[in-house]
Design a protein around this motif. Structure first.
Motif, PDB file in Angstrom:
ATOM      1  N   PHE A 425       0.840  -1.203   0.000  1.00 41.75           N
ATOM      2  CA  PHE A 425       0.000   0.000   0.000  1.00 41.75           C
ATOM      3  C   PHE A 425       0.874   1.253   0.000  1.00 41.75           C
ATOM      4  O   PHE A 425       0.591   2.230  -0.703  1.00 41.75           O
ATOM      5  CB  PHE A 425      -0.916  -0.015   1.226  1.00 41.75           C
ATOM      6  N   GLN A 426       1.940   1.209   0.771  1.00 38.44           N
ATOM      7  CA  GLN A 426       2.868   2.339   0.790  1.00 38.44           C
ATOM      8  C   GLN A 426       3.519   2.530  -0.578  1.00 38.44           C
ATOM      9  O   GLN A 426       3.688   3.662  -1.050  1.00 38.44           O
ATOM     10  CB  GLN A 426       3.946   2.119   1.851  1.00 38.44           C
ATOM     11  N   ALA A 427       3.867   1.409  -1.232  1.00 38.39           N
ATOM     12  CA  ALA A 427       4.500   1.495  -2.551  1.00 38.39           C
ATOM     13  C   ALA A 427       3.550   2.124  -3.575  1.00 38.39           C
ATOM     14  O   ALA A 427       3.980   2.863  -4.470  1.00 38.39           O
ATOM     15  CB  ALA A 427       4.930   0.100  -3.016  1.00 38.39           C
ATOM     16  N   VAL A 428       2.242   1.861  -3.449  1.00 40.80           N
ATOM     17  CA  VAL A 428       1.260   2.423  -4.373  1.00 40.80           C
ATOM     18  C   VAL A 428       1.024   3.904  -4.089  1.00 40.80           C
ATOM     19  O   VAL A 428       0.929   4.725  -5.014  1.00 40.80           O
ATOM     20  CB  VAL A 428      -0.072   1.642  -4.284  1.00 40.80           C
ATOM     21  N   THR A 429       0.902   4.299  -2.825  1.00 40.69           N
ATOM     22  CA  THR A 429       0.501   5.668  -2.471  1.00 40.69           C
ATOM     23  C   THR A 429       1.663   6.657  -2.394  1.00 40.69           C
ATOM     24  O   THR A 429       1.463   7.859  -2.610  1.00 40.69           O
ATOM     25  CB  THR A 429      -0.233   5.666  -1.120  1.00 40.69           C
ATOM     26  N   GLU A 430       2.847   6.200  -2.095  1.00 36.32           N
ATOM     27  CA  GLU A 430       3.975   7.105  -1.871  1.00 36.32           C
ATOM     28  C   GLU A 430       4.279   8.035  -3.048  1.00 36.32           C
ATOM     29  O   GLU A 430       4.561   9.228  -2.857  1.00 36.32           O
ATOM     30  CB  GLU A 430       5.221   6.290  -1.505  1.00 36.32           C
ATOM     31  N   PRO A 431       4.212   7.549  -4.305  1.00 32.40           N
ATOM     32  CA  PRO A 431       4.517   8.450  -5.434  1.00 32.40           C
ATOM     33  C   PRO A 431       3.575   9.650  -5.549  1.00 32.40           C
ATOM     34  O   PRO A 431       3.911  10.636  -6.210  1.00 32.40           O
ATOM     35  CB  PRO A 431       4.384   7.529  -6.657  1.00 32.40           C
ATOM     36  N   TYR A 432       2.413   9.603  -4.908  1.00 26.35           N
ATOM     37  CA  TYR A 432       1.444  10.687  -5.018  1.00 26.35           C
ATOM     38  C   TYR A 432       1.612  11.738  -3.916  1.00 26.35           C
ATOM     39  O   TYR A 432       0.876  12.732  -3.888  1.00 26.35           O
ATOM     40  CB  TYR A 432       0.021  10.122  -4.981  1.00 26.35           C
ATOM     41  N   GLY A 433       2.568  11.522  -3.024  1.00 23.40           N
ATOM     42  CA  GLY A 433       2.867  12.512  -1.993  1.00 23.40           C
ATOM     43  C   GLY A 433       1.681  12.824  -1.095  1.00 23.40           C
ATOM     44  O   GLY A 433       0.917  11.938  -0.709  1.00 23.40           O
ATOM     45  N   ASP A 434       1.495  14.123  -0.806  1.00 24.25           N
ATOM     46  CA  ASP A 434       0.424  14.553   0.106  1.00 24.25           C
ATOM     47  C   ASP A 434      -0.971  14.279  -0.454  1.00 24.25           C
ATOM     48  O   ASP A 434      -1.944  14.206   0.305  1.00 24.25           O
ATOM     49  CB  ASP A 434       0.562  16.049   0.413  1.00 24.25           C
ATOM     50  N   LEU A 435      -1.077  14.144  -1.778  1.00 23.08           N
ATOM     51  CA  LEU A 435      -2.373  13.863  -2.384  1.00 23.08           C
ATOM     52  C   LEU A 435      -2.974  12.578  -1.812  1.00 23.08           C
ATOM     53  O   LEU A 435      -4.190  12.466  -1.645  1.00 23.08           O
ATOM     54  CB  LEU A 435      -2.219  13.733  -3.907  1.00 23.08           C
ATOM     55  N   ALA A 436      -2.113  11.606  -1.505  1.00 17.63           N
ATOM     56  CA  ALA A 436      -2.603  10.323  -0.990  1.00 17.63           C
ATOM     57  C   ALA A 436      -3.303  10.483   0.352  1.00 17.63           C
ATOM     58  O   ALA A 436      -4.164   9.667   0.712  1.00 17.63           O
ATOM     59  CB  ALA A 436      -1.441   9.341  -0.870  1.00 17.63           C
ATOM     60  N   ARG A 437      -2.960  11.532   1.115  1.00 17.41           N
ATOM     61  CA  ARG A 437      -3.575  11.727   2.435  1.00 17.41           C
ATOM     62  C   ARG A 437      -5.018  12.219   2.332  1.00 17.41           C
ATOM     63  O   ARG A 437      -5.697  12.351   3.339  1.00 17.41           O
ATOM     64  CB  ARG A 437      -2.749  12.697   3.271  1.00 17.41           C
ATOM     65  N   LYS A 438      -5.467  12.477   1.104  1.00 15.72           N
ATOM     66  CA  LYS A 438      -6.872  12.823   0.913  1.00 15.72           C
ATOM     67  C   LYS A 438      -7.743  11.569   0.786  1.00 15.72           C
ATOM     68  O   LYS A 438      -8.944  11.664   0.572  1.00 15.72           O
ATOM     69  CB  LYS A 438      -7.041  13.719  -0.323  1.00 15.72           C
TER      70      LYS A 438
END
Length: 581
Positions: A425-438
């Protein structure tokens, strides 16, 4: 070469003998010599910590090797004692079955046994054995302290008992993949003993125990490694075993166990067997299809799986599973699905609080069936990660919109419980930076969660990383109520049947009030589902529920951009959305 516990006495050199006595002595020596030779032939290829020779009753005749926690003195001191005394009480009937199988089959592969250590502690070891025609009345056993594959150890239940349905599914999948990788000849047998429970209930206590323990011991004894048999329901079993096990043999043994205990089975006994090494399927897909078939067999109440139709029903179910898995895999690999979005709205202001991302598959009328089947066959993990990436890609496209909404993604509890989920999950979301925290993670519990504490541990790591957690369908089942107390979350979504039913049903109203009160005390934000009319919204407002989702506001839509617009600058009053019909 290990020290021999028994050797024939040697006559002093030059001692006088009469001819007949000399002949007898030579004969005895030749017999003893041949026996020692054959004994070591029997042990020559044994990779073991302890070598034991017993008679057919399990009385130890010879012992050499490591103590293996079975004695504080020399292992030769075990000679004369019974092997049964070294085994945990729960496994003694099982050991008797193994000894009988050595006599019948000449050789058994190592099987996991629970031993009773001299220090009072129990431990597992692998016990194998063979017999030699040149050594009548003797059985040659090997004990290896290796605990075997970790997955196997984790699947073990209480000593002396069969695996439950969940653990059996896990070990079946592992064994199929291992059989393919190592070229092992393994089979799967499903066993149906119709009317077993009613017969056992009618037997005296001792006879009833004899039947249950006898069946368990026999099925463990024929299973691969002695730990690959499961009781799937009161009258249904599954066994992963060597390919030389015959279904008719299994039926005969079970019938004999019942007969010996004085039981009379009201139904019949039926088996269905399959070679799990069949190369027609990919190993992983074969495992998934078979686990799905076993689950269907375990939960069936007749219909497809009865005495008269077990074989046809199982074949049909397996064939259907293989076909559906192929289509599901193609859907995932080709991304042949799309995402629609439905808003969660502040009831008072009617402004979007966040969106929920929902999956739709072309040609499949029910997304719930798609998700449930993906969970059942173990493909939900891949799908959930792909859905996460698809939603983030959409959000990335509209990232410059000033009112870019937060989005809830549904993740299966089965996905969240995967040991590698957090890393992936981290590998998928990390490239999107702060956007993933939405993103909000909405936990769906279409599978029964047996380890709430473990699920909560994963969710708290997500919260620490900045993701908010929402529990879906609270009230829909007992597991959801357990989750309320066992999981720290940010939001709870109340199942829509109570929202709609509470308008004119006093029982639903009582349940709804209770859920709202519990969630409020736990500090959870509340969302009411299936708000289809103004009366539902008014009811939620009266109860203090501030957020709602349903057709009153908007049907799910593929038009993400619509919800990302700043409606206060486009004709909306007070920031309200001009709702889609």
């Amino acid at each position: 070469m290990p020290h021999l516990a028994h050797q024939p006495p040697r006559r002093p050199t030059g001692a006088p003998t009469s001819a007949p006595n000399a002949t007898a002595t030579v004969s005895v020596r030749r017999t003893a010599s041949h026996r020692e030779r054959d004994r070591f032939v029997g042990f020559a290829f044994a990779a073991a910590d302890l070598l034991i020779e017993t008679d057919t009753k399990g009385v130890i005749q010879f012992c050499a090797g490591a103590r293996c926690r079975l004695t504080t003195g020399d292992v030769a001191g075990l000679v004369g004692s019974s092997l049964l005394d070294l085994v945990a009480p729960s496994d003694r009937k099982y050991i008797n079955v193994l000894l009988k199988r050595i006599q019948d089959k000449a050789r058994i592969k190592p099987a996991r046994v629970v031993f009773q250590g001299c220090d009072g502690q129990r431990f597992t070891a692998l016990l194998g054995g063979c017999r030699l025609d040149s050594c009548p009345g003797s059985l040659f056993l090997t004990i290896l302290l290796s605990s075997g594959p970790r997955a196997t150890q984790e699947a073990l239940t209480v000593a002396g008992q069969l695996l439950d349905g969940h653990a059996f599914g896990n070990i079946l999948e592992e064994r199929i993949i291992r059989a393919r990788e190592k070229g092992l000849d393994h089979g799967l047998t499903l066993l149906l003993v119709e009317g077993l429970q009613s017969m056992v209930d009618a037997l005296p206590e001792g006879a009833a125990d004899e039947v249950k323990q006898g069946i368990d011991a026999y099925l463990r004894a024929i299973s691969a490694d002695g730990d690959s048999a499961g009781r799937l329901a009161t009258d249904r079993y599954g066994i992963v075993h060597a390919s030389d096990i015959d279904g008719q043999e299994v039926q005969s043994h079970i019938a004999q166990i019942i007969h010996n205990a004085g039981g009379e089975l009201p139904g019949g006994i039926r088996t269905w067997s399959l070679d799990v090494g069949d190369e027609k399927l990919d190993a992983a897909d074969a495992a998934r299809a078979l686990v799905y078939t076993v689950q269907a067999f375990a939960s069936a109440q007749g219909g497809d799986f009865t005495i008269s139709s077990l074989e046809d029903g199982a074949k049909r179910m397996l064939s259907d599973a293989v076909d559906r898995i192929g289509r599901l895999r193609a859907t995932i690999e080709k991304r042949d699905f799309f995402v629609v979005y439905q808003p969660i709205v502040d009831i008072q202001t009617q402004a979007v609080h966040h969106l929920e991302a929902l999956t739709r598959v072309e040609g499949m009328p029910s997304p719930a069936d798609f998700i449930t089947f993906a969970e059942d066959v173990g493909l939900i993990y891949d799908f959930d990660l792909l859905l996460t990436q698809s939603v983030l890609d959409t959000m990335q496209t509209y990232r410059k919109e000033p009112t870019l909404p937060d989005v809830a993604i549904n993740l299966s509890a089965k996905t969240l419980m995967s040991p590698i989920f957090l890393r992936q999950f981290q590998a998928v979301t990390e490239p999107y930076g702060d956007l993933a925290r939405k993103l909000l993670v909405e936990v769906t519990e279409t599978v029964v969660v047996t380890d709430i504490a473990r699920l909560n541990e994963v969710l708290q790591k997500l919260r620490t990383a900045g993701f908010r957690i929402c529990l879906d369908d609270v009230g829909a089942g007992s597991t959801s109520f357990q989750s309320l107390y066992g999981i720290q979350a940010d939001f709870a979504k109340i199942d829509g049947q109570f929202v709609r039913g509470a308008v004119d049903n006093a029982r639903d109203m009582a349940m709804l009030r209770s859920m709202v009160d519990v969630c409020r005390q736990l500090g959870l934000g509340l969302i009411g589902e299936q708000v289809e009319g103004p009366e539902h919204a008014e009811l939620l407002t009266e109860l203090g529920v501030s957020l709602a989702q349903g057709y009153l506001y908007s049907r799910p839509s593929r038009d993400f951009a619509y919800f990302a617009k700043d409606w206060s600058k486009m004709g909306g009053k007070g920031g309200k959305i001009l709702w889609k019909s």
